[in-house]
Write a protein that holds these residues in place. Structure first.
Motif, PDB file in Angstrom:
ATOM      1  N   ALA A 104       3.983  66.161   3.568  1.00 54.31           N
ATOM      2  CA  ALA A 104       4.433  64.850   4.248  1.00 54.31           C
ATOM      3  C   ALA A 104       6.025  64.958   4.254  1.00 54.31           C
ATOM      4  O   ALA A 104       6.769  65.595   3.498  1.00 54.31           O
ATOM      5  CB  ALA A 104       4.385  63.575   3.217  1.00 54.31           C
ATOM      6  N   PRO A 105       6.418  64.627   5.343  1.00 50.68           N
ATOM      7  CA  PRO A 105       8.063  64.640   5.399  1.00 50.68           C
ATOM      8  C   PRO A 105       8.895  63.859   4.674  1.00 50.68           C
ATOM      9  O   PRO A 105       9.942  64.026   4.366  1.00 50.68           O
ATOM     10  CB  PRO A 105       8.112  64.140   6.849  1.00 50.68           C
ATOM     11  N   ALA A 106       8.366  62.670   4.183  1.00 47.87           N
ATOM     12  CA  ALA A 106       9.149  61.861   3.123  1.00 47.87           C
ATOM     13  C   ALA A 106       9.081  62.325   1.742  1.00 47.87           C
ATOM     14  O   ALA A 106       7.907  62.373   1.174  1.00 47.87           O
ATOM     15  CB  ALA A 106       8.377  60.350   3.262  1.00 47.87           C
ATOM     16  N   GLU A 107      10.156  62.345   1.107  1.00 48.46           N
ATOM     17  CA  GLU A 107      10.176  62.450  -0.429  1.00 48.46           C
ATOM     18  C   GLU A 107      10.184  61.211  -1.038  1.00 48.46           C
ATOM     19  O   GLU A 107      10.721  60.090  -0.425  1.00 48.46           O
ATOM     20  CB  GLU A 107      11.821  63.092  -0.709  1.00 48.46           C
ATOM     21  N   ARG A 108       9.318  60.781  -2.063  1.00 47.27           N
ATOM     22  CA  ARG A 108       9.011  59.952  -2.518  1.00 47.27           C
ATOM     23  C   ARG A 108       9.627  59.370  -3.828  1.00 47.27           C
ATOM     24  O   ARG A 108       9.431  60.322  -4.672  1.00 47.27           O
ATOM     25  CB  ARG A 108       7.524  59.241  -2.179  1.00 47.27           C
ATOM     26  N   TRP A 109       9.892  58.086  -4.252  1.00 50.31           N
ATOM     27  CA  TRP A 109      10.359  57.809  -5.522  1.00 50.31           C
ATOM     28  C   TRP A 109       9.386  56.363  -5.955  1.00 50.31           C
ATOM     29  O   TRP A 109       9.262  55.597  -5.002  1.00 50.31           O
ATOM     30  CB  TRP A 109      11.603  57.419  -5.765  1.00 50.31           C
ATOM     31  N   VAL A 110       9.010  56.238  -7.152  1.00 53.68           N
ATOM     32  CA  VAL A 110       8.495  55.448  -7.797  1.00 53.68           C
ATOM     33  C   VAL A 110       9.708  54.270  -7.925  1.00 53.68           C
ATOM     34  O   VAL A 110      10.437  54.616  -8.706  1.00 53.68           O
ATOM     35  CB  VAL A 110       7.614  55.746  -8.917  1.00 53.68           C
ATOM     36  N   VAL A 111       9.135  52.957  -7.493  1.00 55.18           N
ATOM     37  CA  VAL A 111      10.132  52.100  -7.819  1.00 55.18           C
ATOM     38  C   VAL A 111      10.115  51.065  -9.029  1.00 55.18           C
ATOM     39  O   VAL A 111       8.952  50.768  -9.483  1.00 55.18           O
ATOM     40  CB  VAL A 111      10.205  51.034  -6.559  1.00 55.18           C
ATOM     41  N   ASP A 112      10.965  51.066  -9.914  1.00 52.58           N
ATOM     42  CA  ASP A 112      10.984  50.344 -11.232  1.00 52.58           C
ATOM     43  C   ASP A 112       9.612  50.444 -11.894  1.00 52.58           C
ATOM     44  O   ASP A 112       8.906  49.549 -12.174  1.00 52.58           O
ATOM     45  CB  ASP A 112      11.139  48.926 -11.070  1.00 52.58           C
ATOM     46  N   GLY A 113       9.067  51.789 -12.132  1.00 50.55           N
ATOM     47  CA  GLY A 113       7.938  52.257 -13.000  1.00 50.55           C
ATOM     48  C   GLY A 113       6.635  51.822 -12.153  1.00 50.55           C
ATOM     49  O   GLY A 113       5.506  52.261 -12.640  1.00 50.55           O
TER      50      GLY A 113
END
Length: 329
Positions: free
Chosen positions: A231-240
């Motif tokens: 996938a082109p997007a690096e992803r982060w979990v938001v506030d858990g």
């Protein structure tokens, strides 16, 4: 199989259905628009479906994304989706749109077999939207996104480009809004694909800038490389969790090594990369009565020559001759 000399295998096909658009985004085209492709130069509905069929049944494509220009301007879009949904094996299908026509078409697209949508929205402020797009259509985009969610075209992904002096301060507000409405937000670094060739590296808001801004309000936890895949997007979990936010850092954190995409322009050219300056003509083969095997061979040959990277870091980098609206997102 569409494999290149670096061992990458293309399984994701991006199909531009038209170069026309009903917005005039400042990072894409001039206010007066562009010289559009002549109708005879565009692939017909039958030609598009045939190429997608060859890609899916003979070349290993599993994902099809319809793009533009603005793909909702394509009169035959619903029929194209319906015919592609009947293919065996059935590809997963999505669309990248500015959202203006979604309120009217979301239900029909879902019924035809579309799986989900990506909607471009750069601001929550109508006045900034009008400045960025040169059109007063913010309300239509918001309503179109809601219609897509209600129709089941989920997850609805939101693509956002931040521009200094316009919407560069909106990252936290956009993420809070996306979480509230259950949309998946993805920030995209501005890329050198504007028709005016006005892009400047030192004038862009980077992935690092975006993450710094988001962290003033949210706790972001990296999702990890295993989850990302190609996938082109690096992803982060938001506030858990459970919501995530993505950043597509095409310029500062290129992901060429895992690229799995092949692209078709609205006039039937294969592109191996958004930033490529070379194309391979499939339209001529289609219109000279070439068989499926010959078209597949030409497509394989085109992808075999895919370069290692986009070349953005090369001092001699030149923007593609054709703008984003012509080559598809």
């Amino acid at each position: 199989m569409l494999i290149d000399t670096y061992g990458r295998v293309a399984t994701d096909l991006r199909v531009s259905l038209t170069d026309r658009c009903n917005l005039r985004c400042t990072y894409c085209m001039p206010e007066e628009g562009l010289q559009w492709l002549a109708k005879p130069d565009l692939l017909t509905d039958d030609e598009i479906v045939r190429l997608i069929r060859i890609a899916v049944t003979d070349l290993g494509i599993t994902e099809v994304r319809f793009t533009g220009g603005e793909p909702l301007l394509r009169p035959g879009l619903v029929g194209i989706v319906e015919r592609c949904a009947a293919l065996e094996p059935r590809p997963r299908m999505s669309i990248t749109t500015n959202g203006i026509g979604l309120k009217r078409t979301a239900g029909a697209l879902k019924a035809a077999g579309l799986d989900r949508v990506n909607v471009s929205l750069d601001t929550l402020r109508p006045e900034v939207f009008k400045t960025l797009t040169r059109r007063d259509r913010h309300k239509d985009v918001i309503e179109g996104m809601a219609a897509a969610r209600e129709a089941g075209l989920t997850p609805v992904k939101v693509n956002t480009v931040l521009m200094p002096g316009l919407n560069g301060d909106e990252a936290p507000d956009l993420l809070a809004w996306a979480v509230e409405h259950d949309y998946e937000l993805r920030f995209i670094e501005q890329m050198p694909l504007d028709a005016q060739h006005g892009w400047k590296r030192d004038g862009m808001i980077t992935a690092g800038d975006i993450l710094t801004s988001l962290r003033t309000r949210f706790t972001l936890t990296p999702e990890g490389a295993d989850e990302r895949g190609s996938a082109p997007a690096e992803r982060w979990v938001v506030d858990g969790g459970p919501h995530t936010v993505g950043v597509i850092a095409s310029v500062t954190r290129p992901f060429c090594g895992s690229c799995d995409r092949t692209r078709l322009t609205a006039d039937g050219q294969v592109r191996t990369c958004l930033f490529a300056r070379e194309e391979s003509d499939l339209r001529a083969a289609l219109r000279s009565d070439a068989g499926d095997e010959e078209i597949a061979r030409l497509w394989k040959l085109a992808m075999w020559g895919k370069k290692a990277g986009s070349g953005l870091d090369d001092p001699s980098f030149l923007q593609p001759d054709r703008p984003m609206s012509a080559i598809g997102g």
